[in-house]
Design an enzyme around this catalytic site. Structure first.
Site, PDB file in Angstrom:
ATOM      1  N   GLU A  12       5.647  -1.332  -3.457  1.00  0.00           N
ATOM      2  CA  GLU A  12       6.131  -1.008  -2.107  1.00  0.00           C
ATOM      3  C   GLU A  12       5.056  -1.296  -1.071  1.00  0.00           C
ATOM      4  OE1 GLU A  12       9.417  -1.003  -1.678  1.00  0.00           O
ATOM      5  OE2 GLU A  12       9.566   0.726  -3.023  1.00  0.00           O
ATOM      6  N   ASP A  46      13.184  -8.457   0.579  1.00  0.00           N
ATOM      7  CA  ASP A  46      14.610  -8.142   0.547  1.00  0.00           C
ATOM      8  C   ASP A  46      15.497  -9.388   0.554  1.00  0.00           C
ATOM      9  OD1 ASP A  46      13.451  -5.701   0.613  1.00  0.00           O
ATOM     10  OD2 ASP A  46      14.239  -5.088   2.542  1.00  0.00           O
TER      11      ASP A  46
HETATM   12  C1  GLA Z   1      11.424  -2.791   3.649  1.00  0.00           C
HETATM   13  C2  GLA Z   1      11.089  -4.191   4.116  1.00  0.00           C
HETATM   14  C3  GLA Z   1      10.433  -4.976   2.991  1.00  0.00           C
HETATM   15  C4  GLA Z   1       9.268  -4.228   2.363  1.00  0.00           C
HETATM   16  C5  GLA Z   1       9.673  -2.785   2.047  1.00  0.00           C
HETATM   17  C6  GLA Z   1       8.510  -1.951   1.576  1.00  0.00           C
HETATM   18  O1  GLA Z   1      12.412  -2.830   2.675  1.00  0.00           O
HETATM   19  O2  GLA Z   1      12.248  -4.865   4.527  1.00  0.00           O
HETATM   20  O3  GLA Z   1      10.029  -6.247   3.468  1.00  0.00           O
HETATM   21  O4  GLA Z   1       8.146  -4.291   3.185  1.00  0.00           O
HETATM   22  O5  GLA Z   1      10.264  -2.148   3.155  1.00  0.00           O
HETATM   23  O6  GLA Z   1       8.095  -2.347   0.328  1.00  0.00           O
END
Ligand code: GLA
Length: 345
Positions: A11, A145
């Site tokens: 994360e 994502d």
């Molecule tokens: C969100 C963001 C991702 C990533 C996560 C944390 O989901 O969209 O790009 O940074 O937080 O891991």
């Protein structure tokens, strides 16, 4: 059709050129596009009755994006600006990815829109366009994502290295189940502590002169600011845990995988300060449940969902009515029967 994702571990590593282990899931967003000769794209969703009207000839200028409301229309306007579709028409959005839950609803929308509007390219290229669209809509996110939504594999997580931008599938052991439980705290990324954490990571990157995903614990001593030291410690140790968990899954060692998840949550809560009391309580209850191997906050944090790795049936979904779902590792996005939309005759 584009899936949401649940991140098993890794994360706040994507925008630091680190590692993550996300899974595309069977919660999805669909966009059904009917092209016409209209210079406008009329978008409707199942949740908002009012359609969003987005010009395609000419497409919205960057400075005009912020004026579109609600948030999904802003995202769509940004994607239209980037995708420059040849036609307007009408499009209907439907989704089973809850917004604000940390399951990448924005990325699923962006990817589904991009494909519906005829954007072609490899998963990385489309993910990068989606990242740009989210940034243009006011949310500076990483690549995890949209890349997961594009590249997801049935039955597997993706071990992604954001430094090299390479990824490989990691099969989930048979007999393991993934459950997500919503903490009840919804949030938007842009309105959460996410931008502040990014800024702290950027400050630490400047101070160290290397991406945090490539830093080592020995680099911490050169950082004077104790807050930045803790942020960097999270990113550095998290990348190690991603490799540990990927290896544990490959070996079928669910206990070790669960331990990595527990350490990840502790680090995210204490060093990165991205959790909330509600999320911490939920993680504690779930982790203490017989048959649960690991539980942790997933996604950007500051609320949203907990991901659980468990024996099948170990988590009683009825204990959190409407908030707990079993999720299945699923294939990535697809453009459907027609690759490119064509206008009617
Ligand atoms: C969100 C963001 C991702 C990533 C996560 C944390 O989901 O969209 O790009 O940074 O937080 O891991």
């Amino acid at each position: 059709v584009a899936p949401g994702r649940v991140n098993l571990i890794g994360e706040h590593t994507d925008y630091n050129d680190g590692l993550a282990l996300p899974v595309a899931i069977d919660l999805r967003t669909s966009v059904r596009f009917e092209p016409s000769r209209s210079p406008t794209l009329h978008l409707t969703t199942a949740i908002d009755d009012a359609p969003a009207r987005i010009p395609v000839r000419p497409v919205p200028a960057p400075a005009a994006i912020a004026a579109f409301t609600p948030a999904w229309a802003r995202m769509a306007a940004a994607m239209v600006m980037i995708a420059r579709p040849a036609f307007g028409g009408s499009a209907r959005i439907t989704s089973t990815v809850a917004p604000g839950a940390g399951l990448a609803s924005s990325a699923a929308l962006c990817v589904a829109l991009a494909l519906a509007l005829g954007v072609a390219g490899d998963p990385l290229a489309i993910a990068e366009l989606c990242r740009l669209a989210e940034a243009a809509a006011g949310s500076e996110v990483g690549l995890m994502d949209p890349l997961t939504s594009m590249a997801g594999r049935s039955g597997a997580a993706l071990l992604i290295d954001f430094g090299t931008r390479a990824w490989e599938p990691v099969a989930l052991p048979a007999g393991a189940e993934l459950v997500v439980v919503h903490s009840g705290v919804a949030r938007t990324l842009a309105g959460s502590g996410y931008p502040a954490r990014r800024a702290e990571c950027e400050a630490a990157t400047r101070a160290l002169g290397i991406p945090l995903g490539r830093a080592a614990l020995s680099d911490l001593v050169s950082l004077g600011d104790p807050v930045l030291r803790r942020r960097v410690r999270h990113v550095v140790t998290e990348c190690v845990r991603v490799r540990t968990m990927a290896a544990a899954l490959e070996a079928g060692d669910l206990t070790r995988a669960g331990e990595a998840m527990a350490e990840s949550h502790r680090s995210l809560a204490e060093d990165f300060e991205a959790s909330t009391p509600e999320v911490d309580d939920l993680v504690r209850v779930l982790a203490a449940t017989p048959g649960v191997h690991g539980a942790r906050l997933t996604g950007g944090g500051f609320g949203g969902c907990v991901v659980v790795l468990a024996d099948p049936g170990a988590v009683d979904l009825d204990r959190w009515p409407g908030r707990a779902t079993r999720v299945v590792p699923s294939p990535g996005a697809s453009a459907g029967p027609a690759d490119r939309p064509a206008p009617p005759d």
